[in-house]
Design an enzyme around this catalytic site. Sequence first.
Site, short mmCIF file in Angstrom:
data_model
loop_
_atom_site.label_atom_id
_atom_site.label_comp_id
_atom_site.label_asym_id
_atom_site.label_seq_id
_atom_site.Cartn_x
_atom_site.Cartn_y
_atom_site.Cartn_z
N ASP A 31 -38.69 -1.99 37.18
CA ASP A 31 -38.90 -2.19 38.62
C ASP A 31 -40.40 -2.22 38.88
OD1 ASP A 31 -36.78 -1.33 41.22
OD2 ASP A 31 -38.91 -1.74 41.58
N LYS A 204 -17.56 -12.63 46.21
CA LYS A 204 -18.34 -11.52 46.77
C LYS A 204 -18.69 -11.79 48.23
CE LYS A 204 -21.09 -8.31 47.67
NZ LYS A 204 -21.28 -6.92 47.38
N ASN A 208 -17.22 -9.60 51.88
CA ASN A 208 -17.99 -9.02 52.98
C ASN A 208 -17.82 -9.80 54.27
OD1 ASN A 208 -18.81 -6.89 51.48
ND2 ASN A 208 -20.89 -7.60 51.10
N CYS A 258 -25.56 -5.48 53.41
CA CYS A 258 -24.56 -6.36 52.79
C CYS A 258 -23.81 -7.16 53.85
CB CYS A 258 -23.58 -5.52 52.00
SG CYS A 258 -24.40 -4.33 50.94
N TYR A 313 -27.04 3.14 59.26
CA TYR A 313 -26.14 2.04 59.59
C TYR A 313 -24.67 2.45 59.55
CZ TYR A 313 -24.50 0.61 54.90
OH TYR A 313 -23.90 0.55 53.68
N1 SAJ Z 1 -18.16 -1.07 60.66
C1 SAJ Z 1 -17.63 -1.19 61.93
N2 SAJ Z 1 -16.27 -1.10 62.08
C2 SAJ Z 1 -15.43 -0.91 61.02
C3 SAJ Z 1 -15.99 -0.79 59.73
C4 SAJ Z 1 -17.36 -0.89 59.57
O1 SAJ Z 1 -18.35 -1.37 62.92
O2 SAJ Z 1 -14.23 -0.82 61.24
C5 SAJ Z 1 -19.62 -1.18 60.47
C6 SAJ Z 1 -20.25 0.10 59.92
O3 SAJ Z 1 -20.55 1.00 60.97
C7 SAJ Z 1 -21.49 -0.45 59.24
C8 SAJ Z 1 -21.06 -1.83 58.76
O4 SAJ Z 1 -19.87 -2.14 59.47
O5 SAJ Z 1 -22.55 -0.61 60.15
C9 SAJ Z 1 -20.79 -1.97 57.28
O6 SAJ Z 1 -20.17 -0.81 56.74
P1 SAJ Z 1 -19.03 -0.86 55.64
O7 SAJ Z 1 -18.66 0.55 55.33
O8 SAJ Z 1 -17.93 -1.72 56.09
O9 SAJ Z 1 -19.64 -1.60 54.39
P2 SAJ Z 1 -21.01 -1.47 53.54
O10 SAJ Z 1 -21.97 -2.48 54.07
O11 SAJ Z 1 -21.48 -0.09 53.42
O12 SAJ Z 1 -20.47 -1.94 52.09
C10 SAJ Z 1 -19.87 -3.22 51.96
C11 SAJ Z 1 -18.54 -3.08 51.20
N3 SAJ Z 1 -17.79 -4.30 51.32
C12 SAJ Z 1 -16.49 -4.31 51.71
O13 SAJ Z 1 -15.91 -3.31 52.05
C13 SAJ Z 1 -15.81 -5.65 51.71
C14 SAJ Z 1 -18.82 -2.73 49.75
O14 SAJ Z 1 -17.61 -2.73 49.00
C15 SAJ Z 1 -19.81 -3.72 49.13
O15 SAJ Z 1 -20.11 -3.39 47.78
C16 SAJ Z 1 -21.08 -3.66 49.92
O16 SAJ Z 1 -20.78 -4.07 51.26
C17 SAJ Z 1 -22.11 -4.57 49.28
O17 SAJ Z 1 -22.98 -4.06 48.57
O18 SAJ Z 1 -21.99 -5.80 49.41
#
Ligand code: SAJ
Length: 417
Positions: A31, A204, A208, A258, A313
């Site tokens: 890195d 992928k 998301n 993501c 977040y």
């Molecule tokens: N959120 C909402 N309402 C919901 C669920 C989430 O508003 O019902 C918001 C959260 O508050 C947050 C955002 O969405 O701000 C994203 O949070 P998340 O927990 O859904 O996902 P990430 O970004 O932490 O992780 C995601 C995951 N992808 C999926 O679930 C399809 C993870 O598996 C991936 O590895 C990651 O993105 C990535 O690295 O791409």
Amino acid sequence: MKSICVIGIGYVGLPTAAMFASKGHRVVGFDLNEKAVNALNKGEIIIEEPGLGDLVKKVVAEGNLTAQTTCPDDCDVYIIAVPTPINEDKTADMRYVEAATRSIVPCVRKGCIVILESTSPPRTVTDLMLPILEETGLKIGEELLVAHSPERILPGRVLEELRTNSRIVGGINQKSSEEVKKVYQSIVEGEIYITTSTTAEMCKLMENTFRDVNIALANELAKMSEELGVNAWEVIRLANQHPRVNILSPGPGVGGHCIALDPWFLVEKSKEAKLIRQARLNNDGMPEFVMNKISNILGGISGKTIAIFGATYKPNIDDIRESPIMHLIDMLKGAGALIRLCEPHAASKLEGCFDMYEAAEGADMLVLGVNHDQFKAPDFTKLLAGMKQKNVLDTRNFWNEDDVKAAGANYYLLGKG
Ligand code: SAJ
């Protein structure tokens, strides 16, 4: 056992490197960030993730994981796990992937494997990486094997998901896929599915995007509910009784590195991605919707003091990247509000954080922005005692309306009209 170089020791690369090291591989983290490299060589980490600190400490002490600021030339496998940020115009900034690929060129030899883990627009492996890797003079797909294997780990549950999630391996040919599958078999207990590199890239991004579009739907429901005088959360609870319905939760927006970015990589590459684009815009508009709600309740923003609970977040992590609450804070400040923030997970990254009770002191409104465990059961009477005006806006349906009202406050809920 293989020797593995992980390029980029951040949120994805570091746990991946530590997992491989824990299985006995010799792992080198490469890195350019000296702070991250120095910390890792001391067995320390600079991010918050359950279990990761202990694992890193152990594998560094055992001598299986080291870090350096140059690309090692004696590894069998090179895993690229660098960021793929987004430009102002919402196109992918591929400079880190490109630089990482270039740094590999002088280091690889016959029999090496190159894996892209970073989330990237479709055709990155074939159109961006392969032309660079051809400069090695090695026969691509025979002497140098190449694949995309996207990371899919959920921040907060990274180590567990790294081990138990299924994994997609998209090779540029069958031989690449099969050899890369063997690499991951040493850390992954879930299924490993083989496909092409471009299909893996699309998978992928669609995972998301699926989540983003569904959250956009929930957020639209929240907005419609406020307009039509219903409670979106009750609609969701009841609608989700249907065996084939699963409406997600509305909130102040979608953050993180993501879901808030990846759908744009599809919009960039395909003019057909219209619904995906609109969902992104809907979710990006949520902080403004919350601000307007605050303004309507308080009769304006300028001169008001607003206590904000949570800025990351999502709950129980320290990551503020693309956080919708950070956008909300900026907008509120821009409109003349004084912000009193309580953020127990990222206080070191943010200036002037207060504890919960101090943050509420003198506030005209308290906004629950992130449902951290620490905020679950405050002493509402104590919390509200010092507020100038006793207004509570819950953007996560986290607090019990009766508890807040019993302590003498007005309770407002995002999505309840
Ligand atoms: N959120 C909402 N309402 C919901 C669920 C989430 O508003 O019902 C918001 C959260 O508050 C947050 C955002 O969405 O701000 C994203 O949070 P998340 O927990 O859904 O996902 P990430 O970004 O932490 O992780 C995601 C995951 N992808 C999926 O679930 C399809 C993870 O598996 C991936 O590895 C990651 O993105 C990535 O690295 O791409």
